[in-house]
Design an enzyme around this catalytic site. Structure first.
Site, mmCIF file in Angstrom:
data_model
loop_
_atom_site.group_PDB
_atom_site.id
_atom_site.type_symbol
_atom_site.label_atom_id
_atom_site.label_comp_id
_atom_site.label_asym_id
_atom_site.label_seq_id
_atom_site.Cartn_x
_atom_site.Cartn_y
_atom_site.Cartn_z
ATOM 1 N N ASP A 31 -13.276 -5.134 -24.531
ATOM 2 C CA ASP A 31 -13.624 -4.005 -23.677
ATOM 3 C C ASP A 31 -14.929 -3.359 -24.132
ATOM 4 O OD1 ASP A 31 -11.347 -4.467 -22.276
ATOM 5 O OD2 ASP A 31 -10.214 -2.775 -23.091
ATOM 6 N N SER A 80 3.284 -6.893 12.899
ATOM 7 C CA SER A 80 4.305 -7.276 11.939
ATOM 8 C C SER A 80 4.922 -8.590 12.401
ATOM 9 C CB SER A 80 5.372 -6.181 11.838
ATOM 10 O OG SER A 80 5.905 -5.900 13.114
ATOM 11 N N LYS A 114 5.063 -15.979 1.483
ATOM 12 C CA LYS A 114 5.031 -14.600 1.964
ATOM 13 C C LYS A 114 5.023 -13.645 0.767
ATOM 14 C CE LYS A 114 7.191 -11.373 5.141
ATOM 15 N NZ LYS A 114 7.232 -10.262 4.162
ATOM 16 N N ARG A 135 -2.355 -0.799 6.176
ATOM 17 C CA ARG A 135 -1.833 -1.167 7.488
ATOM 18 C C ARG A 135 -1.397 0.062 8.294
ATOM 19 N NH1 ARG A 135 2.718 -1.927 10.300
ATOM 20 N NH2 ARG A 135 2.718 -3.614 11.838
ATOM 21 N N GLU A 172 -3.069 -9.410 1.824
ATOM 22 C CA GLU A 172 -1.910 -8.784 1.184
ATOM 23 C C GLU A 172 -2.271 -8.471 -0.264
ATOM 24 O OE1 GLU A 172 2.329 -7.696 1.693
ATOM 25 O OE2 GLU A 172 0.751 -8.325 3.086
ATOM 26 N N LYS A 289 3.040 -20.489 10.783
ATOM 27 C CA LYS A 289 2.101 -20.150 11.853
ATOM 28 C C LYS A 289 1.764 -21.391 12.667
ATOM 29 C CE LYS A 289 -0.068 -16.521 9.041
ATOM 30 N NZ LYS A 289 -1.271 -16.084 8.322
ATOM 31 N N CYS A 425 26.125 13.965 17.839
ATOM 32 C CA CYS A 425 26.336 15.404 17.933
ATOM 33 C C CYS A 425 25.445 15.912 19.065
ATOM 34 C CB CYS A 425 25.967 16.086 16.619
ATOM 35 S SG CYS A 425 25.954 17.893 16.743
#
Length: 668
Positions: A31, A80, A114, A135, A172, A289, A425
């Protein structure tokens, strides 16, 4: 050495160090060494501004901490995916697509692991990163550009030369398991709570206001989609899209496969199921896909939310065994009585679970869930725990569960419609309904009023300071500081957050109001179509049903909401308090193409498909994915394909780009 040569050398060294540290998790220099090189480059760029390049490592430090994250509209919606959990559901998906276009069965498929993270959209103009967003609801996200720029996987400038003039790259963002563990160890040492799982940690890391924090967490990203807005990709299938993304400098999921048919996909699934537990990141299935890109337009979108050309093949989640301590019922914002199970705590996938949803009384009866039962539970989508069923060879509870006949929050007799599974209700002033409605209104996905969770809302209700969402906008600091756990600073921050929320667009407000059956996607579609609360409130059922994705149940719910006098009063109250009642970037629904349905096919001379769609919608028309007798015109470019043949067969008018521009009265 000349300053320009030294700067180039430093950039190369720092880029290599970043790649080794952030991407390969194998640091090549310390570093301290990195800091010395970095400061030298900073000083060179300060002394010689002409040496600064758009992709300099100094640009990845991040901007100063932001005061808040701004909302950012995606230029094209982020959809989605529908889910399939076995082979029969995958086959049914293909059959549905084949009924729309038989070519699907011979077009081939791509599969990608995924990733379990957070989806983002990166806008590139002439190959340079200009914006990045979460998103969000698929239509509007949050501007996290400064945070994304700190990530080594996000190119600041794309490699190569030929890029579309304007495009959005979808990806992603995720944590490696090693980086996630290190971060939690650091948080523990510093006295901060651990993140429950990598997915939640990614979402939190993307949304921090200080980009330097994001940089330290070493997030990663896989790119998986290109949405062109100006220009064309010049390729014909999704596999080539992934190759193109890789050539531009993005990381692409490395276990992707290209298969000739669905049988090949099914055979590959067994390999993926064995692979996933060995991966260095969280994954919960694969994405399948349709490979041929022209078929994506033919297949279109389901309900304005899910593309037909892609599906997530989910794998079996982890299962745990525990015991039901008690079955409780709460009241939702729409009045629905929601049963849930209080459990003996059990760990699933690194998360301790102590309650689970039971959905409705029919499901409880079907699975015969009782208090005291030993049960199996899963985390659906690895988020919401759900009960699979009782374990029959273990100790059973003594009595079947029975839903209450009176609302547990206000005592009002409940109602149950014959065609619905839920009890409701009917009391609009029920404390349970009001509490849940206010919490939903203030939630992050809705008006995003920070600091207004369950306990705060309950406190404000108990003290009588609020009764409706409109009352939130009348709160003053002087009122809040008199309450317990409210200091001057926290009171001021809450009032400021409430004031800031007034700028939320119509789509967010509409979702926040909690109209029954109106989720984020439906709210966005309605807001874009009508443009203002007044126009939507005045629309009849027939007009609303003409909006793509609006089924009969949704239409009835929207019409009923605006016919209710209390709701009309509330909307008027919010308008008078200064809340935004319009949607940006929309036009009056009446236009030269009002009421007309268009279909687009082929490559247009100057317009991208997204631009043509936007022109048609702004002129009052709608764009459908396939040609039918109801189609008013087919906009055709080069390589029009099967849609052109279908239009000729049905006698549908065919027009070109020039004619479209004339119809929408737009000059080039």
């Amino acid at each position: 050495m000349k300053p320009s040569d030294r700067a180039a050398q430093l950039r190369q060294q720092l880029d290599r160090a970043n790649l080794a540290y952030y991407v390969h998790d194998a640091p090549e220099i310390t570093d301290a060494e990195y800091d010395l090189l970095f400061r030298e480059l900073q000083e060179l760029e300060r002394q010689h501004p002409n040496l600064v390049t758009p992709d300099s490592p100094t640009h990845r430090v991040g901007a100063a901490p932001a005061g808040a994250l701004a909302k950012l509209s995606h230029r094209a919606p982020m959809f989605s995916l529908a889910n399939a959990f076995d082979t029969s559901e995958l086959e049914a998906w293909e059959e549905r697509n084949a009924r729309l276009n038989p070519d699907v069965k011979k077009a081939g498929y791509t599969t990608e692991v995924k990733i379990d993270g957070a989806a983002v959209s990166l806008t590139y103009e002439r190959g340079r990163l200009v914006q990045g967003a979460t998103r969000g609801n698929g239509v509007v996200g949050e501007d996290v550009t400064a945070n994304l720029k700190t990530m080594a996987d996000v190119p600041l400038v794309l490699k190569g030369e030929k890029h579309p003039g304007l495009m959005e790259i979808r990806g992603e963002v995720y944590f490696t398991l090693a980086a996630f563990a290190r971060m939690n160890q650091t948080r523990e040492r510093e006295g901060e709570p651990r993140y429950a799982n990598p997915r939640n940690a990614v979402a939190g890391s993307l949304r921090v206001l200080d980009p330097s924090i994001t940089r330290k967490r070493r997030l990663r990203m896989f790119a998986f989609h290109v949405e062109t807005l100006k220009g064309e990709l010049g390729i014909g299938n999704h596999w080539e899209v992934l190759d193109l993304l890789e050539s531009w400098g993005f990381q692409v999921e490395p276990h992707r496969a290209r298969l000739t048919d669905l049988a090949g996909v099914v055979r590959r699934i067994a390999e993926y199921e064995q692979l996933l537990p060995t991966l260095p990141f969280m994954a919960d299935g694969i994405v399948v896909k349709v490979d041929k890109l022209t078929l994506h337009d033919d297949l279109g979108i389901v309900g304005g939310r899910e593309p037909r050309w892609a599906i997530a093949r989910k794998f079996a989640p982890e299962v745990a065994i525990t015991r039901v301590k008690e079955i409780r019922v709460n009241v939702g914002r729409t009045g629905a009585l929601n049963p849930w199970a209080l459990l003996e705590p059990v760990e699933i996938g690194g998360v301790t679970v102590s309650n689970a949803t039971l959905h409705n009384e029919d499901l409880i009866a079907q699975k015969d869930i009782r208090e005291g039962d030993w049960i199996e539970i899963i985390r659906a989508g690895e988020v919401i725990p759900q009960v699979i069923g009782s374990i029959r060879d273990r100790e059973r509870g003594p009595r079947p569960f029975k839903m209450p006949d009176q609302c547990p929050a206000c005592g009002t007799p409940v109602e149950k419609l014959p065609d619905e599974a839920m009890r409701y209700c009917p009391n609009a002033t029920c404390p349970g309904r009001i509490l849940e409605g206010l919490v939903h209104f203030a939630s992050r996905d809705a008006m995003d009023i920070r600091g207004l969770g369950y306990e705060r809302v309950r406190q404000l209700l108990d003290t009588g300071l609020i009764r409706t969402v409109a009352d939130l906008y009348r709160l003053e600091v002087e009122q809040l500081v008199k309450l317990e756990r409210f200091a001057k600073q926290s009171a001021t921050q809450l009032v400021q957050a409430i004031e800031t929320s007034k700028a939320q667009p119509l789509s967010i407000l509409l979702f926040g109001l909690g109209v029954r059956h109106v989720g984020k996607t439906v709210a966005a579609l309605l807001a874009r179509r009508f443009g203002s609360m007044d126009r939507l409130g005045a629309a009849d059922g027939a007009t609303i049903s003409a909006v793509p994705g609006m089924g009969e149940v949704i239409v009835e719910a929207v019409v009923s909401f605006f016919h209710n006098p209390d709701n009309r009063t509330l909307v008027g109250d919010l308008a008078s308090l200064g809340l935004t009642m319009t949607e940006p970037n929309t036009t009056d629904s009446e236009g030269p193409l009002s009421g007309k349905t268009y279909v687009i096919t082929g490559t247009l001379p100057t317009l991208s498909r997204s631009e043509a769609t936007r022109l048609i919608e702004q002129a009052g028309g709608r764009v459908a994915g396939s040609v039918s007798k109801k189609t008013d015109a087919l906009l055709a470019g080069e390589d029009a394909g099967s849609k052109l043949e279908k239009a000729k067969e049905l006698g549908v008018q065919v027009i070109d780009e020039v004619e479209l521009l004339r119809r929408v009265e737009r000059t080039q």
